[in-house]
Enzyme design. Structure first.
Site, PDB file in Angstrom:
ATOM      1  N   ALA A  43       0.820  -1.201   0.000  1.00  0.00           N
ATOM      2  CA  ALA A  43       0.000   0.000   0.000  1.00  0.00           C
ATOM      3  C   ALA A  43       0.860   1.259   0.000  1.00  0.00           C
ATOM      4  O   ALA A  43       0.560   2.231  -0.702  1.00  0.00           O
ATOM      5  CB  ALA A  43      -0.937  -0.004   1.207  1.00  0.00           C
ATOM      6  N   ASP A 271       9.877   2.739   0.720  1.00  0.00           N
ATOM      7  CA  ASP A 271       8.710   2.595  -0.144  1.00  0.00           C
ATOM      8  C   ASP A 271       8.541   3.812  -1.047  1.00  0.00           C
ATOM      9  O   ASP A 271       8.134   3.696  -2.202  1.00  0.00           O
ATOM     10  CB  ASP A 271       7.453   2.380   0.698  1.00  0.00           C
ATOM     11  CG  ASP A 271       7.517   1.095   1.510  1.00  0.00           C
ATOM     12  OD1 ASP A 271       8.125   0.124   1.028  1.00  0.00           O
ATOM     13  OD2 ASP A 271       6.963   1.062   2.625  1.00  0.00           O
TER      14      ASP A 271
END
EC number: 2.7.1.15
Length: 319
Positions: A43, A271
């Site tokens: 995510a 990320d």
């Protein structure tokens, strides 16, 4: 022409405790603060792709970001999906696993250094099975230009997705975190491999102490991955920047880190790096280079200046 990035991976709720220092065994320490928020490497990387593909939430983007994953039938699931939608991510392929909890990450952040320690409970993330990813259409319709993978869903599923993507002619970016030893055929024809120091050590059977030693030659590691068939290799080095080598380069290059005002929380820095690099990959048709790695370092530098995971990931205007 619009491009599509499909991120297949984990969706977690982060339970974050900020503490002056990490307590010792048996010690009780009063925390500075506690918060909850959406997270999970999958995510987080989807949010990074979506935000770094447009200047701000109201601006259009030539890239569609699709999230494939699973949440539990609990109170965390709808919040996770709603949060992704607020970053303009296509969530139509996220499934709800009945009888499962949404994945949870318990994160302790040391406020003096910004370093974090994470305990992960996978929950619904482990309901993603290899049998669900045997056809090209399972990667999303229309066929994506890039698939991004991590290792917070079952390894067998990741291996099957890589096999399916290769057969379908879809470029793959693998961020093998948390790292485990991988079969050699994973690397053959793999478009993009992004690892940090400890992940690089595990994948190449080296000790972490060896690769973290002053003067370690990262060319040895990146060349090893290239010899196995990877096309582009990046080792992220935290405050030391990154090391990049592609199959068209005789030697790898060191990329300097982005200067930051203050390191507050490193939780989603890696990320963010992946997302920024991935956007460059699809925008340039896979022809990435040193400047794209510099841009990814820049984006990650903005992330560590804020608390949280997805909430700290910048829009392109902020980079």
């Amino acid at each position: 022409m619009s491009k599509t990035i499909t991120v297949i991976g984990s969706l977690n709720t982060d339970l974050v405790t900020l503490t002056p220092r990490v307590p010792s065994g048996g010690e009780t320490l009063t925390a500075t603060s506690f918060s909850t928020g959406p997270g999970g490497k999958g995510a987080n990387q989807a949010v990074a792709c979506a935000r770094l593909s447009r200047p701000n939430p109201t601006a259009p983007s030539s890239i569609t970001v699709r999230m494939l994953g699973s949440v539990g039938a609990d109170e965390f699931g709808p919040e996770m999906i709603s949060s992704l939608q607020s970053s303009l991510i296509d969530t139509s392929s996220i499934t709800v696993a009945e009888g499962q909890s949404t994945g949870v990450a318990v994160i302790i952040v040391e406020e003096t250094t910004g370093e974090n320690r994470i305990l992960l409970s996978p929950g619904a993330n482990h309901s993603l099975l290899p049998s669900s990813f045997t056809s090209a259409s399972s990667l999303g319709v229309p066929k994506p230009d890039l698939v991004i993978l991590q290792l917070e869903i079952p390894l067998e599923t990741v291996l099957q997705i890589i096999k399916t993507a290769k057969s379908a002619g879809v470029d793959v970016l693998l961020n093998p975190a948390p790292a485990v030893k991988l079969p050699e055929d994973v690397f053959k024809g793999l478009g993009h491999l992004i690892v940090n120091e400890s992940e690089a050590a595990i994948l190449t059977s080296r000790s972490v102490a060896d690769v973290e030693a002053d003067g370690f030659d990262w060319d040895v590691v990146t060349s090893e991955f290239l010899s196995k068939g990877v096309k582009n290799v990046i080792v992220t080095l935290g405050s030391k920047g990154a090391f990049f080598q592609s199959s068209g380069m005789e030697k790898g290059v060191s990329v300097k880190p982005e200067k930051v005002k203050k390191v507050v929380d490193t939780t989603a820095a890696g990320d963010t790096f992946v997302g920024a690099y991935a956007v460059s990959v699809v925008q340039k048709g896979g022809n990435v280079g040193e400047e794209d790695v510099k841009g990814a370092c820049r984006a990650a530098g903005r992330t560590v200046e804020k608390k949280g995971a997805q909430s700290a990931i910048p829009w392109l205007d902020e980079v």
